[in-house]
Design an enzyme around this catalytic site. Structure first.
Site, PDB file in Angstrom:
ATOM      1  N   HIS A   1      -5.655  -2.064   4.857  1.00 25.10           N
ATOM      2  CA  HIS A   1      -6.716  -1.818   5.841  1.00 25.10           C
ATOM      3  C   HIS A   1      -8.098  -1.838   5.204  1.00 25.10           C
ATOM      4  O   HIS A   1      -9.096  -2.056   5.886  1.00 25.10           O
ATOM      5  CB  HIS A   1      -6.467  -0.519   6.625  1.00 25.10           C
ATOM      6  CG  HIS A   1      -6.719   0.760   5.893  1.00 25.10           C
ATOM      7  ND1 HIS A   1      -5.709   1.525   5.349  1.00 25.10           N
ATOM      8  CD2 HIS A   1      -7.870   1.436   5.644  1.00 25.10           C
ATOM      9  CE1 HIS A   1      -6.225   2.616   4.799  1.00 25.10           C
ATOM     10  NE2 HIS A   1      -7.545   2.583   4.967  1.00 25.10           N
TER      11      HIS A   1
ATOM     12  N   ASP B   1       0.908  -0.434   3.057  1.00 31.41           N
ATOM     13  CA  ASP B   1      -0.537  -0.591   3.250  1.00 31.41           C
ATOM     14  C   ASP B   1      -1.212  -0.950   1.926  1.00 31.41           C
ATOM     15  O   ASP B   1      -1.827  -0.106   1.280  1.00 31.41           O
ATOM     16  CB  ASP B   1      -1.111   0.703   3.826  1.00 31.41           C
ATOM     17  CG  ASP B   1      -2.525   0.535   4.366  1.00 31.41           C
ATOM     18  OD1 ASP B   1      -3.140  -0.517   4.094  1.00 31.41           O
ATOM     19  OD2 ASP B   1      -3.016   1.452   5.049  1.00 31.41           O
TER      20      ASP B   1
ATOM     21  N   SER C   1      -8.910   6.062   0.801  1.00 32.98           N
ATOM     22  CA  SER C   1      -8.048   4.926   1.104  1.00 32.98           C
ATOM     23  C   SER C   1      -8.073   3.949  -0.064  1.00 32.98           C
ATOM     24  O   SER C   1      -9.139   3.523  -0.506  1.00 32.98           O
ATOM     25  CB  SER C   1      -8.524   4.221   2.373  1.00 32.98           C
ATOM     26  OG  SER C   1      -8.304   5.010   3.510  1.00 32.98           O
TER      27      SER C   1
END
Length: 710
Positions: free
Chosen positions: A83, A219, A642
């Protein structure tokens, strides 16, 4: 200064274990190092941060200003979240070559894809400059004058502090303005896409599973840093070479077990752990509900179009994910704050705070803080709400309005700085909009506009007078039928000729006229009062932080996140979100099959992965015949983490941070060690996908695979 010395003593005093925290890596000696080693860490503070020799911090980068990434090979190979690279993966995608749907894997370095404008930043060194930044501040009377002097001092120090010519100095504030730290940085500007799994792996579960455990999402995506032949930062060139890092992370094949030490190293964005109860009440009862409703309306419109049209799905995939991310986070945050009774806990702390003020004879210094907080939060309430409506409706979620606002800013440049400044900015703005309109669909935006402008008119305080009686449906139809802001060619046509002609054309455009009314209302009737009261709240918050450090010498106070390099540490651990429910800390590929829905855009599984699962073809990456996918731990993370590496006790890569559990999303405001967990992709699943699914074993060959437990 005396207070700073006190502060540094307090925040390194060993009090509570495993209570969260985002710690500055250059200040781990003492409490942090001892606590980390008690949790199982085998390294020293110098192994994590050292200016004179390579250390873990030399493998960590701020990825494109918003995420974190880590170097995992001697050839500058970067690992981050899917992402985090989503926008770049999308920008290289077309209907014919849909890398979001199918994935992308460069078979050699020549096939790696450039990403204009993308940067990664290393931290070279960290320096406390508090005394210099606060020089001459205490004698000033008003908060505005103090902030002006602080900014002048920051500018001077950033300009004069020693660095190499290709480096930058950046000063950040800590402890609400009680401490200032300078970071010497290096920014690399040639970053190329190396590999990404299909969204059915990298985004498996999509928005349904976002912020949720158990999780089964791979991810991750891979990039590479390129440098000039001297290994220094350089603009993109075909002659650039792969960057040679000072340090890269070895990759552990030994996996994790419950109770194992974990450390997450990265650039957490923003937390507000020390807010008073009045602020938390405002967030839970006023601000979050409004923002959730706005985004809920926008997302429903976009989702309806995306499900029916593949081209629109590609156009809006990244934007939708970005809007949905914090929509769902705010929902979980509000629920978590209520469930953990955070407001009452804040009030209980404030009662003890007042008691200690009296006990220690500090009424003159701190006695009015809470009363002033209450007064100011009441005064700012409708201005904060009106500000959030303006930001969410005009700047973030309605594309025509956000373009119009950029053009409004151009008009202000012309009025304040003249035609030359306007001409310079105009060219850059118009050029930048070309990429924006590539992913713009007028039919989608028209329906979003109608929904959000109606909400704005009906629910936002302090709106322009004509909005109170506006026919929102008719206004929407009129604007999208006639406004030039609905296409790139239309916008360019408004800027033919000189500045006078440009603004004459702009001010006849119905879309621009509406944006201008909204902007002028915001800057005339909302922002001045909001800014004035917020400045006072900021001063109170600084004094409140100082008071907490002063009155609670046994407290555990870590600085709020502010997009600077931090470490957080904990252990692999499950949790119990509800009565009679316990979540194990590790998921496996069996869970992917339990969620599998053929053809569903969130839970479909690629056929090749289905075959690998059926045949249990997991190679060296399985554990006891099962393929681990994700795991959770007690690390205190937030947005910006992240892509952060999950690091084991020896300094090896064991996973990739990408999310938090929904029950614990309130950790930005109130960290509860019982239910706050961060979610990570197991590095063995990453390797399995690269090797067995993508047939990209040449990337595995670049890495240093280790067996620290053996």
């Amino acid at each position: 200064m005396k207070f700073l010395r006190l502060l540094l003593v307090l925040v390194t005093f060993p009090i509570f274990a495993q209570q969260g925290g985002m710690w500055i890596p250059s200040m781990l000696k003492g409490m942090n190092e001892s606590e980390m080693q008690s949790l199982g860490m085998k390294m020293t503070a110098e192994d994590i941060y050292d200016v004179n020799k390579s250390s873990l911090k030399d493998a960590i980068v701020h990825f494109d200003g918003g995420c974190t990434a880590e170097v995992i090979s001697p050839k500058g190979l970067l690992l981050t979240n899917h992402h985090c690279g989503y926008g770049e993966i999308q920008s290289h995608s077309t209907v014919e070559h849909d890398y979001l749907q199918d994935g992308f894997w460069a078979k050699d370095m020549a096939s790696e894809l450039p990403n204009p404008g993308m940067v990664v930043t290393f931290i070279v060194s960290i320096h406390d400059v508090t005394n210099t930044v606060l020089e001459g501040v205490a004698s000033l009377n008003t908060e505005a004058d103090k902030q002006k002097r602080i900014q002048e001092n920051i500018n001077r120090v950033q300009t004069t502090f020693p660095k190499e010519t290709w480096q930058e100095n950046k000063i950040k504030t800590f402890y609400e303005g009680n401490q200032y730290i300078l970071f010497v940085t290096e920014t690399y500007k040639d970053i190329r896409l190396v590999g990404a799994p299909p969204s059915s792996i990298g985004k498996f579960g999509s928005d349904t599973d976002n912020w949720v455990w158990p999780r089964h999402t791979g991810d991750f995506s891979m990039f590479r840093i390129y440098a000039g032949k001297d290994n220094k930062p350089a603009e993109y060139s075909k002659d650039n070479v792969p960057y040679t890092p000072k340090h890269f992370l070895p990759v552990s094949l030994d996996g994790i077990s419950e109770g194992d030490f974990t450390m997450v190293f990265g650039f957490p964005g923003r937390t507000q752990e020390y807010l008073p109860s009045f602020a938390v009440e405002q967030i839970v009862n006023t601000l979050n509900p409004a923002k959730i409703e706005i985004r809920d309306n926008a997302l429903k419109v976009q989702d309806g179009f995306m499900r029916k049209d593949q081209a629109i799905k590609i156009q809006y995939a990244s934007k939708y994910a970005s809007v949905a991310n914090y929509w769902k986070k705010w929902i979980g945050e509000s629920q978590g704050l209520k469930k953990s009774n955070a407001i009452q806990l804040k009030k209980d702390f404030e009662a003890e705070f007042q008691k200690r003020i009296a006990q220690k004879g500090k009424s003159a210094e701190y006695g009015n803080i809470l009363a002033d907080f209450e007064k100011n939060y009441k005064a700012i309430n409708e201005y904060t709400l009106a500000r959030d409506y303006f930001i969410e409706v005009v700047l973030r979620n309605t594309e025509l309005l956000s373009v119009g606002f950029k053009l409004y800013q151009l008009e202000q440049v012309y009025k304040t700085k003249g035609e030359q400044a306007f001409d310079d900015r105009k060219t850059n703005t118009i050029n930048s909009l070309q990429g924006f309109y590539k992913d713009f669909n007028v039919n989608v935006d028209e329906k979003v506009f109608e929904k959000l402008i109606t909400l704005y008119g009906q629910k936002s305080p302090l709106i322009p007078e004509e909005f109170k009686t506006m026919n929102y449906e008719k206004t929407t139809a009129d604007i999208y039928k006639s406004s030039k802001l609905t296409s790139y060619e239309g916008v360019k046509s408004l800027f033919k000729g000189d500045a006078a002609a440009n603004f004459k054309a702009l001010n006849k455009d119905k879309g621009y006229v509406l944006v201008k009314k909204l902007a002028e209302n915001y800057f005339n009737n909302i922002a001045p009062t909001y800014d004035r009261i917020n400045l006072e709240i900021g001063a109170l918050q600084r004094n409140y932080m100082k008071a907490q450090l002063d009155l609670f010498p046994d407290g555990r106070f870590f600085p709020d996140a502010n997009s600077t390099l931090r470490i957080t540490y904990g252990q692999v651990k499950g949790y119990s979100p509800n009565d009679a429910v316990y979540y194990q800390p590790v998921t496996h590929l069996e869970g992917v099959m339990e969620k599998y829905i053929p053809g569903d855009y969130e839970f479909d599984v690629p056929s090749k992965l289905l075959d690998l699962i059926k045949n249990k073809d997991y190679g060296q990456y399985a554990e006891n015949g099962k393929m681990p996918v994700c795991f959770i731990a007690t690390n205190h993370t937030t947005g910006g983490n992240s892509g952060s590496p999950a690091i084991d006790a020896h300094g090896n890569l064991i996973g990739l941070n990408f999310d938090r559990v929904w029950e614990g999303t309130m950790s930005d405001i109130h960290y509860d060690p019982e239910i706050c967990r961060n979610i990570m992709v197991d590095i063995r699943y990453v390797l399995f996908v690269i090797d067995k699914y993508a047939d990209a074993s040449h990337l595995i060959d670049e890495m240093k695979l280790v067996h620290p437990k053996k």
